[in-house]
Design an enzyme around this catalytic site. Structure first.
Site, PDB file in Angstrom:
ATOM      1  N   TYR A  23       0.837  -1.202   0.000  1.00 55.28           N
ATOM      2  CA  TYR A  23       0.000   0.000   0.000  1.00 55.28           C
ATOM      3  C   TYR A  23       0.874   1.255   0.000  1.00 55.28           C
ATOM      4  O   TYR A  23       2.083   1.211   0.253  1.00 55.28           O
ATOM      5  CB  TYR A  23      -0.931  -0.036   1.218  1.00 55.28           C
ATOM      6  CG  TYR A  23      -1.882   1.127   1.302  1.00 55.28           C
ATOM      7  CD1 TYR A  23      -2.842   1.339   0.316  1.00 55.28           C
ATOM      8  CD2 TYR A  23      -1.815   2.027   2.360  1.00 55.28           C
ATOM      9  CE1 TYR A  23      -3.707   2.416   0.386  1.00 55.28           C
ATOM     10  CE2 TYR A  23      -2.687   3.100   2.443  1.00 55.28           C
ATOM     11  CZ  TYR A  23      -3.625   3.295   1.458  1.00 55.28           C
ATOM     12  OH  TYR A  23      -4.475   4.366   1.517  1.00 55.28           O
ATOM     13  N   ASN A  71       1.548   3.732   1.900  1.00 53.80           N
ATOM     14  CA  ASN A  71       2.373   4.202   3.013  1.00 53.80           C
ATOM     15  C   ASN A  71       3.318   3.131   3.546  1.00 53.80           C
ATOM     16  O   ASN A  71       3.954   3.334   4.588  1.00 53.80           O
ATOM     17  CB  ASN A  71       1.483   4.704   4.159  1.00 53.80           C
ATOM     18  CG  ASN A  71       0.625   3.617   4.778  1.00 53.80           C
ATOM     19  OD1 ASN A  71       0.618   2.491   4.310  1.00 53.80           O
ATOM     20  ND2 ASN A  71      -0.105   3.963   5.817  1.00 53.80           N
ATOM     21  N   LYS A  72       3.458   2.007   2.849  1.00 50.71           N
ATOM     22  CA  LYS A  72       4.280   0.909   3.347  1.00 50.71           C
ATOM     23  C   LYS A  72       5.741   1.064   2.919  1.00 50.71           C
ATOM     24  O   LYS A  72       6.061   1.779   1.957  1.00 50.71           O
ATOM     25  CB  LYS A  72       3.719  -0.418   2.860  1.00 50.71           C
ATOM     26  CG  LYS A  72       2.331  -0.742   3.403  1.00 50.71           C
ATOM     27  CD  LYS A  72       2.301  -0.755   4.924  1.00 50.71           C
ATOM     28  CE  LYS A  72       0.996  -1.288   5.487  1.00 50.71           C
ATOM     29  NZ  LYS A  72      -0.157  -0.407   5.264  1.00 50.71           N
ATOM     30  N   PRO A  73       6.664   0.378   3.626  1.00 47.59           N
ATOM     31  CA  PRO A  73       8.090   0.478   3.287  1.00 47.59           C
ATOM     32  C   PRO A  73       8.409   0.116   1.839  1.00 47.59           C
ATOM     33  O   PRO A  73       9.336   0.666   1.243  1.00 47.59           O
ATOM     34  CB  PRO A  73       8.745  -0.507   4.264  1.00 47.59           C
ATOM     35  CG  PRO A  73       7.834  -0.529   5.443  1.00 47.59           C
ATOM     36  CD  PRO A  73       6.450  -0.403   4.865  1.00 47.59           C
TER      37      PRO A  73
END
Length: 394
Positions: free
Chosen positions: A190, A192-194
């Site tokens: 997604y 906002n994921k790393p």
């Protein structure tokens, strides 16, 4: 003097921002110019590279972490009449994936320090409920759960483990990467994921039969291996299973590949920010994230603090609003599932059954933590938190 709205806007520190640059732009353009945008060679390369990165035999690229959890559970035989243990302190998608299989989520409270599954509660349920088919642990904030104890329980009670690793790349537990430990693991891509493709997910497993089924099920249950046999034409295919529309397009997969190459560097930057926050915020009326002694390579997807509300003259929500007035983004991870009307009503949940999550859910604040933060921004976040809390102590 408090900052004006113009000051805050000009110097805003967003809660999250993807770590994208020239390499990602070039990868997307390469894919666009190839003329192949849907699932194809880029997705296959992402699967190969990601499986290698976490040390597992198979990775299957899908449209979301929710899809990965659903496919993993269904592919391992979870279905109607079964129950699956998972955390009450998680995003709704974790329980939703269980529901998609026709099974029932069995929500469990969390450990006070680390906010992951309370192992004692897991064992209590396993010892009394023969309907439990699987455990779905959530690696909260990027720190691995006690997988050694969960694996022992899974073996003793003959249940499967599907890990929710939406926060946990790259994360290790006792030297092994999350993604290579349980029966299957679901990762999020997604925004906002790393590791991000905007929307997307990955399922990893050492179970070849599960991986093969998931590759078919992610795209309508279609089997295409016959296309190259006995001179058959490229348009021929066979539907061998009931399936879903869960495939990841190449355009998205291309975006992830350059990020994967610098994943360790990005994790180290997040860890450095976490260390700075921990040092600067020590002694304030809050609880810092607790780190286990045997943890290595915490992904630090989140930096969640818990405010000491009794010692402050402002609420958790008031604190987040005050941060916003200073141009600093924050969030909450999570509103516990028993606080949501749908889950409360359909599972007959009561707050008193989840005392740790109930308290934490009213105190949690996640601070910005991502590689693109400058040192000056990190210092500003810590200084603002310090000033606000000291000025609102009782």
């Amino acid at each position: 003097m408090p900052p004006t709205h113009a000051d805050a806007a000009a110097n805003a520190v967003p809660f999250s921002r993807p770590d994208l640059g020239d390499a990602e732009e070039a990868a997307v353009l390469r894919c666009m110019r190839s003329g192949w945008l849907t699932t194809g060679p880029e997705a296959a390369e992402l699967e190969r590279c990601f499986a290698e990165a976490v040390g597992t035999d198979h990775a299957v690229a899908v449209s979301s972490c929710t899809a990965a959890m659903h496919l993993a559970l269904e592919g391992l035989g979870v279905g109607p009449g079964d129950r699956v243990i998972t955390s009450v302190l998680t995003f709704t998608a974790t329980a939703e994936a269980i529901r998609l299989c026709g099974a029932e989520p069995l929500l469990v409270d969390v450990a006070p320090e680390t906010l992951d599954l309370d192992i004692t509660e897991v064992e209590r349920h396993l010892s009394t409920d023969s309907r439990i088919r699987a455990i779905l642990p959530v690696h909260y904030a990027g720190q691995a759960c006690r997988m050694d104890r969960l694996l022992e329980l899974a073996s003793r009670y003959d249940v499967r483990i599907v890990e929710d690793a939406a926060h946990a790349f790259p994360t290790r537990f006792q030297g092994r990467y999350v993604g290579s430990i349980g029966d299957a693991t679901a990762f999020s891509l997604y925004a906002n994921k790393p590791l991000t493709t905007g929307e997307g997910g990955l399922l990893t497993t050492n179970n070849e039969a599960l991986a093969q089924w998931a590759r078919r099920a992610r795209l309508h249950g279609i089997e295409r291996t016959a296309n190259t046999e006995q001179g058959q034409t490229r348009w021929r295919y066979e539907v061998t299973d009931a399936g879903y529309k869960y495939n990841l397009p190449d355009l998205a997969a291309a975006l992830a590949l350059p990020q994967l190459e610098r994943a360790d560097q990005a994790r180290a930057r997040r860890e450095a920010i976490a260390t700075y926050y921990s040092n600067q915020l020590a002694g304030l009326p809050l609880c810092l994230p607790a780190i286990r002694d045997n943890v290595s390579d915490h992904a630090w997807h989140l930096f969640p603090i818990q405010l000491d509300i009794e010692a402050l003259e402002l609420s958790r929500d008031g604190f987040i609003d005050a941060l916003a007035e200073h141009g600093i983004g924050a969030s909450v991870h999570f509103i516990p599932l028993h606080r949501h009307r749908y889950w409360r009503e359909c599972l007959d949940l009561r707050a008193e059954d989840f005392p740790v999550a109930e308290v934490a859910g009213q105190r949690l604040v996640s601070l910005p933590i991502y590689p693109g933060l400058t040192d000056a921004q990190v210092e500003r976040v810590a200084d603002t938190v310090t000033t606000l809390l000291r000025s609102h102590c009782r």
